[in-house]
Design an enzyme around this catalytic site. Structure first.
Site, PDB file in Angstrom:
ATOM      1  N   LYS A 170       0.857  -1.216   0.131  1.00 58.64           N
ATOM      2  CA  LYS A 170      -0.005   0.230   0.116  1.00 58.64           C
ATOM      3  C   LYS A 170       0.951   1.180   0.119  1.00 58.64           C
ATOM      4  O   LYS A 170       0.576   2.222  -0.545  1.00 58.64           O
ATOM      5  CB  LYS A 170      -1.022  -0.064   1.207  1.00 58.64           C
ATOM      6  N   GLN A 222      -5.124  -1.582   9.395  1.00 53.81           N
ATOM      7  CA  GLN A 222      -5.028  -2.930   8.639  1.00 53.81           C
ATOM      8  C   GLN A 222      -5.544  -3.925   9.679  1.00 53.81           C
ATOM      9  O   GLN A 222      -5.075  -3.978  10.916  1.00 53.81           O
ATOM     10  CB  GLN A 222      -3.378  -3.041   8.507  1.00 53.81           C
ATOM     11  N   ASP A 235     -11.506   2.469   3.475  1.00 48.44           N
ATOM     12  CA  ASP A 235     -11.517   0.964   3.418  1.00 48.44           C
ATOM     13  C   ASP A 235     -13.136   0.788   3.356  1.00 48.44           C
ATOM     14  O   ASP A 235     -13.750  -0.374   2.920  1.00 48.44           O
ATOM     15  CB  ASP A 235     -11.043   0.385   4.664  1.00 48.44           C
TER      16      ASP A 235
END
Ligand code: NAD
Length: 279
Positions: free
Chosen positions: A47, A91, A114
């Site tokens: 990422k 994450q 997200d």
């Protein structure tokens, strides 16, 4: 036909690179890594690399397991207020002593890159426009569209009901007017469902769960699973070599859904950047 996720993702990223060049200010993505899972470290590094390639501002916060809920809470509040940050990604999973849902709910929904915040999930389920749509589900629908695969009116079977893949992909496909069935580990006689499906999206993490005898001739098979075998090779949920002879379209692992997830993350960051800089 094999669906080339790498190629579709590459095109999305190239287009984004051109769009970003037109702005003096750059999109900012903050990533928080608070676990000791080796795969998560690889995902976070990727990422970071993609953000930098696109000219984004990238901030990665890596923590050992002495990190507390309080410290993480403070960081999220700071990032919510930081005008240089457009997307905040936590994450998952977090260290087990941390409360995941509480942390996700602290993220400003307008920075929830997200699309995991209940506000954005709720909008997705309602068929309204969330600020960001979960990256893997969004990538799957984009792949289908890139190959002109008709979704409307089709029988779509989603296998796996996680909050990050199965449930949101089922919602997206339903919003696209597919007739959706959501199967999971307690589903009885899975084959009965797979045999009837025009589109199968499998997201279980169980290697070779989907065999050729389970797939209707001409069905579209999207394999989300990523399983690392003892020999280090990555495989998916689908017995690719055999199922590819039955399916009309199929995604490989690796090189199918995976690259789309990261491309959609980059796209979401850019879309939030536009939202925050709208006059
Ligand atoms: P999860 O473990 O949270 O959920 C798995 C789901 O599969 C559960 O709902 C479970 O009920 C279902 N399941 C398990 N065994 C089953 C069986 N035998 N029959 C039917 N259903 C069964 O997993 P997740 O986070 O949704 O991830 C699923 C897989 O997708 C994993 O391999 C993960 O690594 C992969 N993944 C890939 C990407 C990508 O970008 N390609 C992104 C996210 C997850």
């Amino acid at each position: 036909m094999i669906i080339d996720g790498k190629k579709v993702a590459f095109l999305i990223l190239e287009e984004l690179k051109e769009k970003v060049k037109k702005f003096d200010k750059k999109p900012g993505l903050a990533v928080i890594l608070a676990n000791d899972d080796p795969s998560s470290r690889i995902y976070v590094a990727s990422k970071e690399k993609h953000s930098l390639n696109l000219g984004y501002k990238s901030c990665v916060y890596r923590f050992d397991n002495s990190i507390t809920q309080g410290k993480l809470t403070e960081l999220i509040h700071e990032l919510n207020e930081n005008p240089d940050i457009n997307g905040i990604l936590v994450q998952l999973p977090l260290y087990s002593h941390l409360n995941e849902s509480e942390i996700i709910e602290l993220i400003d929904p307008r920075k929830d890159v997200d699309g995991f915040h209940p506000f954005n999930i709720g909008k997705l389920y309602a068929g309204f426009n969330p600020y960001a749509v979960c990256c893997t589900p969004k990538g799957i629908v984009k792949l289908l569209k890139a190959y002109n695969i008709k979704i409307e009116g089709k029988n779509a079977l989603v296998i796996g009901r996680s909050n990050i893949v199965g449930k949101p992909v089922a919602s997206l496909l339903s919003n696209e007017n597919a007739t959706v069935t959501l199967a999971h580990s307690k589903t009885q006689n899975l084959k009965e469902y797979t045999k009837n499906a025009d589109i199968i999206v499998s997201a279980t993490g169980k290697a070779k769960l989907i065999t050729s005898s389970m797939v209707k001739k001409g069905a579209v098979v999207i394999d989300v699973g990523i399983i690392k075998q003892d020999n280090g090779r990555l495989v998916g949920d689908v017995d690719f070599e055999k199922v590819k002879d039955v399916a009309s379209y199929i995604t490989p692992v690796p090189g199918g859904v995976g690259p789309m997830t990261i491309a959609c993350l980059m796209e979401n960051t850019f879309e939030l950047f536009l939202l925050h800089n709208k006059r």
